[in-house]
Design a protein around this motif. Structure first.
Motif, PDB file in Angstrom:
ATOM      1  N   ALA A 400       0.869  -1.180   0.000  1.00 51.28           N
ATOM      2  CA  ALA A 400       0.000   0.000   0.000  1.00 51.28           C
ATOM      3  C   ALA A 400       0.904   1.227   0.000  1.00 51.28           C
ATOM      4  O   ALA A 400       1.469   1.596   1.029  1.00 51.28           O
ATOM      5  CB  ALA A 400      -0.904  -0.001   1.226  1.00 51.28           C
ATOM      6  N   GLU A 401       1.094   1.812  -1.167  1.00 49.28           N
ATOM      7  CA  GLU A 401       1.949   3.007  -1.292  1.00 49.28           C
ATOM      8  C   GLU A 401       1.087   4.245  -1.090  1.00 49.28           C
ATOM      9  O   GLU A 401       0.239   4.565  -1.906  1.00 49.28           O
ATOM     10  CB  GLU A 401       2.624   3.014  -2.670  1.00 49.28           C
ATOM     11  CG  GLU A 401       3.541   4.192  -2.904  1.00 49.28           C
ATOM     12  CD  GLU A 401       2.960   5.183  -3.902  1.00 49.28           C
ATOM     13  OE1 GLU A 401       2.187   6.087  -3.475  1.00 49.28           O
ATOM     14  OE2 GLU A 401       3.254   5.045  -5.087  1.00 49.28           O
ATOM     15  N   MET A 402       1.268   4.898   0.052  1.00 54.33           N
ATOM     16  CA  MET A 402       0.430   6.031   0.447  1.00 54.33           C
ATOM     17  C   MET A 402       1.062   7.330  -0.048  1.00 54.33           C
ATOM     18  O   MET A 402       2.156   7.704   0.389  1.00 54.33           O
ATOM     19  CB  MET A 402       0.262   6.058   1.960  1.00 54.33           C
ATOM     20  CG  MET A 402      -0.157   4.728   2.576  1.00 54.33           C
ATOM     21  SD  MET A 402      -1.867   4.288   2.255  1.00 54.33           S
ATOM     22  CE  MET A 402      -2.631   4.791   3.801  1.00 54.33           C
ATOM     23  N   SER A 403       0.373   8.017  -0.948  1.00 53.06           N
ATOM     24  CA  SER A 403       0.862   9.284  -1.482  1.00 53.06           C
ATOM     25  C   SER A 403      -0.299  10.021  -2.137  1.00 53.06           C
ATOM     26  O   SER A 403      -1.323   9.408  -2.463  1.00 53.06           O
ATOM     27  CB  SER A 403       1.972   9.033  -2.519  1.00 53.06           C
ATOM     28  OG  SER A 403       1.441   8.416  -3.687  1.00 53.06           O
ATOM     29  N   PRO A 404      -0.206  11.339  -2.358  1.00 55.01           N
ATOM     30  CA  PRO A 404       0.872  12.252  -1.957  1.00 55.01           C
ATOM     31  C   PRO A 404       0.764  12.618  -0.470  1.00 55.01           C
ATOM     32  O   PRO A 404      -0.323  12.923   0.013  1.00 55.01           O
ATOM     33  CB  PRO A 404       0.638  13.500  -2.827  1.00 55.01           C
ATOM     34  CG  PRO A 404      -0.538  13.200  -3.709  1.00 55.01           C
ATOM     35  CD  PRO A 404      -1.239  12.023  -3.150  1.00 55.01           C
ATOM     36  N   ALA A 405       1.884  12.597   0.223  1.00 49.77           N
ATOM     37  CA  ALA A 405       1.884  12.891   1.647  1.00 49.77           C
ATOM     38  C   ALA A 405       1.321  14.274   1.952  1.00 49.77           C
ATOM     39  O   ALA A 405       0.708  14.489   2.999  1.00 49.77           O
ATOM     40  CB  ALA A 405       3.307  12.768   2.197  1.00 49.77           C
ATOM     41  N   PHE A 406       1.499  15.199   1.028  1.00 50.36           N
ATOM     42  CA  PHE A 406       1.004  16.573   1.207  1.00 50.36           C
ATOM     43  C   PHE A 406      -0.496  16.602   1.470  1.00 50.36           C
ATOM     44  O   PHE A 406      -1.010  17.475   2.174  1.00 50.36           O
ATOM     45  CB  PHE A 406       1.336  17.377  -0.050  1.00 50.36           C
ATOM     46  CG  PHE A 406       0.822  18.791  -0.046  1.00 50.36           C
ATOM     47  CD1 PHE A 406      -0.252  19.164  -0.844  1.00 50.36           C
ATOM     48  CD2 PHE A 406       1.414  19.747   0.755  1.00 50.36           C
ATOM     49  CE1 PHE A 406      -0.728  20.471  -0.843  1.00 50.36           C
ATOM     50  CE2 PHE A 406       0.963  21.061   0.762  1.00 50.36           C
ATOM     51  CZ  PHE A 406      -0.119  21.422  -0.044  1.00 50.36           C
ATOM     52  N   PHE A 407      -1.232  15.621   0.921  1.00 47.45           N
ATOM     53  CA  PHE A 407      -2.689  15.612   1.037  1.00 47.45           C
ATOM     54  C   PHE A 407      -3.206  14.782   2.208  1.00 47.45           C
ATOM     55  O   PHE A 407      -4.425  14.704   2.404  1.00 47.45           O
ATOM     56  CB  PHE A 407      -3.320  15.087  -0.254  1.00 47.45           C
ATOM     57  CG  PHE A 407      -3.510  16.130  -1.323  1.00 47.45           C
ATOM     58  CD1 PHE A 407      -3.932  17.405  -1.018  1.00 47.45           C
ATOM     59  CD2 PHE A 407      -3.266  15.820  -2.652  1.00 47.45           C
ATOM     60  CE1 PHE A 407      -4.111  18.364  -2.002  1.00 47.45           C
ATOM     61  CE2 PHE A 407      -3.435  16.771  -3.652  1.00 47.45           C
ATOM     62  CZ  PHE A 407      -3.863  18.051  -3.323  1.00 47.45           C
ATOM     63  N   PHE A 408      -2.319  14.134   2.981  1.00 43.49           N
ATOM     64  CA  PHE A 408      -2.799  13.283   4.056  1.00 43.49           C
ATOM     65  C   PHE A 408      -3.744  14.042   4.997  1.00 43.49           C
ATOM     66  O   PHE A 408      -4.802  13.551   5.360  1.00 43.49           O
ATOM     67  CB  PHE A 408      -1.628  12.716   4.874  1.00 43.49           C
ATOM     68  CG  PHE A 408      -0.813  11.676   4.153  1.00 43.49           C
ATOM     69  CD1 PHE A 408      -1.271  11.065   2.995  1.00 43.49           C
ATOM     70  CD2 PHE A 408       0.434  11.289   4.637  1.00 43.49           C
ATOM     71  CE1 PHE A 408      -0.514  10.101   2.334  1.00 43.49           C
ATOM     72  CE2 PHE A 408       1.194  10.328   3.990  1.00 43.49           C
ATOM     73  CZ  PHE A 408       0.728   9.734   2.835  1.00 43.49           C
ATOM     74  N   VAL A 409      -3.319  15.202   5.421  1.00 41.87           N
ATOM     75  CA  VAL A 409      -4.154  16.083   6.249  1.00 41.87           C
ATOM     76  C   VAL A 409      -4.165  17.441   5.563  1.00 41.87           C
ATOM     77  O   VAL A 409      -3.170  18.167   5.599  1.00 41.87           O
ATOM     78  CB  VAL A 409      -3.610  16.199   7.685  1.00 41.87           C
ATOM     79  CG1 VAL A 409      -4.485  17.143   8.501  1.00 41.87           C
ATOM     80  CG2 VAL A 409      -3.542  14.832   8.347  1.00 41.87           C
ATOM     81  N   HIS A 410      -5.275  17.773   4.914  1.00 42.68           N
ATOM     82  CA  HIS A 410      -5.314  18.943   4.053  1.00 42.68           C
ATOM     83  C   HIS A 410      -6.770  19.371   3.864  1.00 42.68           C
ATOM     84  O   HIS A 410      -7.673  18.515   3.850  1.00 42.68           O
ATOM     85  CB  HIS A 410      -4.683  18.584   2.705  1.00 42.68           C
ATOM     86  CG  HIS A 410      -4.411  19.739   1.798  1.00 42.68           C
ATOM     87  ND1 HIS A 410      -5.377  20.289   0.993  1.00 42.68           N
ATOM     88  CD2 HIS A 410      -3.271  20.446   1.567  1.00 42.68           C
ATOM     89  CE1 HIS A 410      -4.859  21.280   0.298  1.00 42.68           C
ATOM     90  NE2 HIS A 410      -3.590  21.405   0.637  1.00 42.68           N
ATOM     91  N   PRO A 411      -7.036  20.665   3.698  1.00 43.82           N
ATOM     92  CA  PRO A 411      -8.422  21.107   3.473  1.00 43.82           C
ATOM     93  C   PRO A 411      -9.096  20.438   2.278  1.00 43.82           C
ATOM     94  O   PRO A 411     -10.293  20.140   2.314  1.00 43.82           O
ATOM     95  CB  PRO A 411      -8.268  22.621   3.250  1.00 43.82           C
ATOM     96  CG  PRO A 411      -7.035  22.984   4.003  1.00 43.82           C
ATOM     97  CD  PRO A 411      -6.116  21.804   3.867  1.00 43.82           C
ATOM     98  N   VAL A 412      -8.325  20.194   1.211  1.00 42.18           N
ATOM     99  CA  VAL A 412      -8.905  19.530   0.049  1.00 42.18           C
ATOM    100  C   VAL A 412      -9.353  18.115   0.407  1.00 42.18           C
ATOM    101  O   VAL A 412     -10.425  17.656  -0.005  1.00 42.18           O
ATOM    102  CB  VAL A 412      -7.894  19.493  -1.115  1.00 42.18           C
ATOM    103  CG1 VAL A 412      -8.392  18.610  -2.251  1.00 42.18           C
ATOM    104  CG2 VAL A 412      -7.636  20.907  -1.634  1.00 42.18           C
ATOM    105  N   THR A 413      -8.546  17.430   1.197  1.00 41.77           N
ATOM    106  CA  THR A 413      -8.897  16.077   1.627  1.00 41.77           C
ATOM    107  C   THR A 413     -10.160  16.097   2.472  1.00 41.77           C
ATOM    108  O   THR A 413     -11.078  15.284   2.280  1.00 41.77           O
ATOM    109  CB  THR A 413      -7.740  15.468   2.429  1.00 41.77           C
ATOM    110  OG1 THR A 413      -6.541  15.561   1.663  1.00 41.77           O
ATOM    111  CG2 THR A 413      -8.013  14.024   2.769  1.00 41.77           C
ATOM    112  N   GLU A 414     -10.222  17.034   3.408  1.00 43.59           N
ATOM    113  CA  GLU A 414     -11.366  17.117   4.311  1.00 43.59           C
ATOM    114  C   GLU A 414     -12.651  17.447   3.561  1.00 43.59           C
ATOM    115  O   GLU A 414     -13.746  17.043   3.963  1.00 43.59           O
ATOM    116  CB  GLU A 414     -11.090  18.155   5.392  1.00 43.59           C
ATOM    117  CG  GLU A 414      -9.943  17.761   6.327  1.00 43.59           C
ATOM    118  CD  GLU A 414      -9.547  18.875   7.282  1.00 43.59           C
ATOM    119  OE1 GLU A 414     -10.158  19.955   7.197  1.00 43.59           O
ATOM    120  OE2 GLU A 414      -8.644  18.657   8.097  1.00 43.59           O
ATOM    121  N   ALA A 415     -12.514  18.188   2.454  1.00 45.15           N
ATOM    122  CA  ALA A 415     -13.698  18.606   1.690  1.00 45.15           C
ATOM    123  C   ALA A 415     -14.100  17.607   0.617  1.00 45.15           C
ATOM    124  O   ALA A 415     -15.014  17.861  -0.169  1.00 45.15           O
ATOM    125  CB  ALA A 415     -13.423  19.967   1.046  1.00 45.15           C
TER     126      ALA A 415
END
Length: 531
Positions: A400-415
């Motif tokens: 399980a290759e988890m990426s992009p790390a930048f989006f792990f916790v991010h407003p775009v992710t939450e929305a």
């Protein structure tokens, strides 16, 4: 007669002492000191007292780590070396959000930020994210004769003026739709110049390429940026002919200081920026491009798009639990997996929708039945995994290759209403093999550490399930295991390559926030020092 000069004898080793060394070796997880031999491998690991004794006996040069936290170099499981290198040096950089009324003005401003220009002949190429209500006419007045392309949508879309559309061979009035295409059209049905996914095939396979010398030049800059982030090993996720040739040349010249695992593009052709026939032949010839620091046993497929507005090109599930094939870029993923699995080549398959992930796991399952001892494959991103499919990662030996790390916790992710969910607790509960990648494509830096503080604290069922030590392993030894190179890389152990970093925080305790890499060593050589 003078003795021959040599640096290969044991007295050319270096002893490192007084460190807080997190080895990622389960048998001996902590040490204080180690010796790096002249061949760039660890030849002793122990306490400061033990290593100082050896150093005195062998008359070794000694390096005082002064109590710094030391760990193996970071393995970034997902980068786009060439795309990033060109973007940061040779393409205009734009604000994330643009409008149709200001895009031409911002392009002119952004062009001033380019270090190099005219690398794509007379094309003007820029990087942004989105342009609201885009129409090519907004660029035509300012650039009537110059083909202009703006990469957007995290690399999954493009905005073109009229000249660029014509130069790339599009029919503005009657361009047909196809499998996985996404064209924006005006009220008359004509192309606006905004497109995504498979629509970019004509564009990116015909875009004039930089010279080989320029590719080598900018790859050196990309390598330095990775070293600054503590990265000593990468998986390159969109390899093509020009990149493999450049890496081979750089390694032959002795300047490639990065363990590079090249996933050669099978599909789609737009991410490889070469016709499919050329890319498929390149996979067949992969062994010819292997070198000391370049491992070519890997293949890449982007199966679906991204769950980002306004495109939503990810492949979800139909009402009967099957993959929505209308969103797929290719329809022969089973065939491709069987073919390269039989050759022992690891496949990295991009999946962001529940349907694409399930279809890929089905393909891996079929390959395991046909070839039980085949290689470990992986799913890139893992942001769209149905609850029923988490357990299949371990069952099928899939990373399980988890990426992009930048989006792990991010407003775009939450929305995203659950469309983007990097669920580390569920993956760990399913005992999946996990790696972490930056998906470095056009940003300024592939820094993973600032993205991981919140992940270290994620909870599941009321209990903390992640922590610094687990994440450190995901960043190092887990990556080596995914590449089948755990005997050479990923931990500070005797016989392994001496790729390691010093950090100003104790990452084993989850201190990722505001952590900075102080020094990066590659095979015992300092390749980065923080000023």
């Amino acid at each position: 007669m003078a003795n021959a000069f040599s640096t290969a004898s044991s007295d050319n080793s270096v002893a490192y002492i007084n460190g807080r060394v997190y080895t990622i070796n389960d048998q001996v997880p902590w040490a204080e000191a180690f010796i790096v031999g002249p061949d760039g491998t660890f030849c002793a690991v122990g306490t400061t007292g033990e290593i100082e004794t050896k150093a005195r006996q062998q008359h070794l040069t000694t390096y005082d780590l002064r109590g710094q936290f030391v760990m193996p170099g970071i393995h970034d499981a997902h980068v786009h070396l060439l795309i990033s290198a060109i973007a940061i040096t040779s393409q205009a950089r734009l604000p994330i959000q643009l409008t149709n009324t200001n895009v031409a003005e911002e392009l002119k401003k952004g062009s001033c930020l380019c270090k190099y220009t005219h690398v794509n002949q007379d094309w003007f190429v820029a990087n942004g994210y989105s342009v609201d209500d885009f129409h090519r006419s907004s660029l035509d007045a300012a650039f009537p004769d110059t083909p202009v392309m703006i990469r957007g949508g995290a690399g999954h879309s493009a905005f073109l003026n009229t000249t660029a559309l014509k130069r790339a061979g599009y029919s503005i009035d009657s361009e047909p739709d196809g499998q996985g295409t996404c064209y924006k059209r005006d009220s008359s049905g004509h192309l606006t110049g905004e497109m995504a996914e498979m629509s970019m095939s004509k564009l990116l396979t015909s875009l004039p390429k930089p010279s080989p010398a320029h590719i080598k030049r900018v790859l050196k800059e990309a390598q330095f940026i990775l070293h600054r982030a503590g990265v000593t090993s990468v998986q390159e996720a969109s390899s093509n002919t020009l990149l493999l040739q450049a890496l081979q040349n750089l390694d032959a010249e002795g300047v490639l200081k990065l363990e590079t695992h090249t996933h050669i593009t099978y599909a789609p052709d737009w991410i490889g920026e070469e016709p499919s026939a050329v890319l498929h032949a390149l996979i067949d010839q992969a062994e010819a491009y292997k070198s000391k620091h370049v491992d070519t046993r890997f293949v890449k497929i982007i199966l679906d798009g991204v769950p980002l507005e306004p495109y939503y090109t990810h492949a979800g599930l139909t009402s009967d639990g099957k993959c929505d094939s209308s969103k797929l870029f290719i329809t022969n993923v089973h065939e491709a997996v069987q073919k390269y699995d039989a050759r022992g080549m690891t496949m990295k398959i991009h999946c962001t929708g529940h349907g694409a992930t399930r279809l890929t796991l089905d393909a891996f399952e079929a390959a395991r039945k046909a070839n039980p001892n085949g290689p470990r494959h992986e799913i890139a991103h893992c942001s769209g995994v149905h609850d029923d499919d988490y357990s299949r990662f371990k069952e099928l030996n899939v990373t399980a290759e988890m990426s992009p790390a930048f989006f792990f916790v991010h407003p775009v992710t939450e929305a995203s209403n659950g469309l983007m969910d990097w669920n580390f607790p569920k993956m760990l509960a399913a005992s999946a093999h996990i790696t972490i990648g930056s998906d470095w494509g056009a940003g300024e830096a592939p820094d993973l550490l600032p993205c991981l503080g919140a992940i270290a604290e994620k909870v599941g069922n009321g209990d903390r399930v992640l922590g610094g030590q687990k994440i450190c392993r995901m960043l190092t030894l887990s990556g080596a295991e995914a590449m089948g190179r755990e005997k050479e890389l990923g931990s500070i152990e005797v016989g392994k390559k001496a790729n390691f970093i010093a950090v100003d925080k104790d990452l084993s305790q989850g201190e990722f926030d505001d952590a900075h890499v102080l020094t990066t060593w590659f095979e015992g050589e300092i390749v980065y020092e923080k000023p």
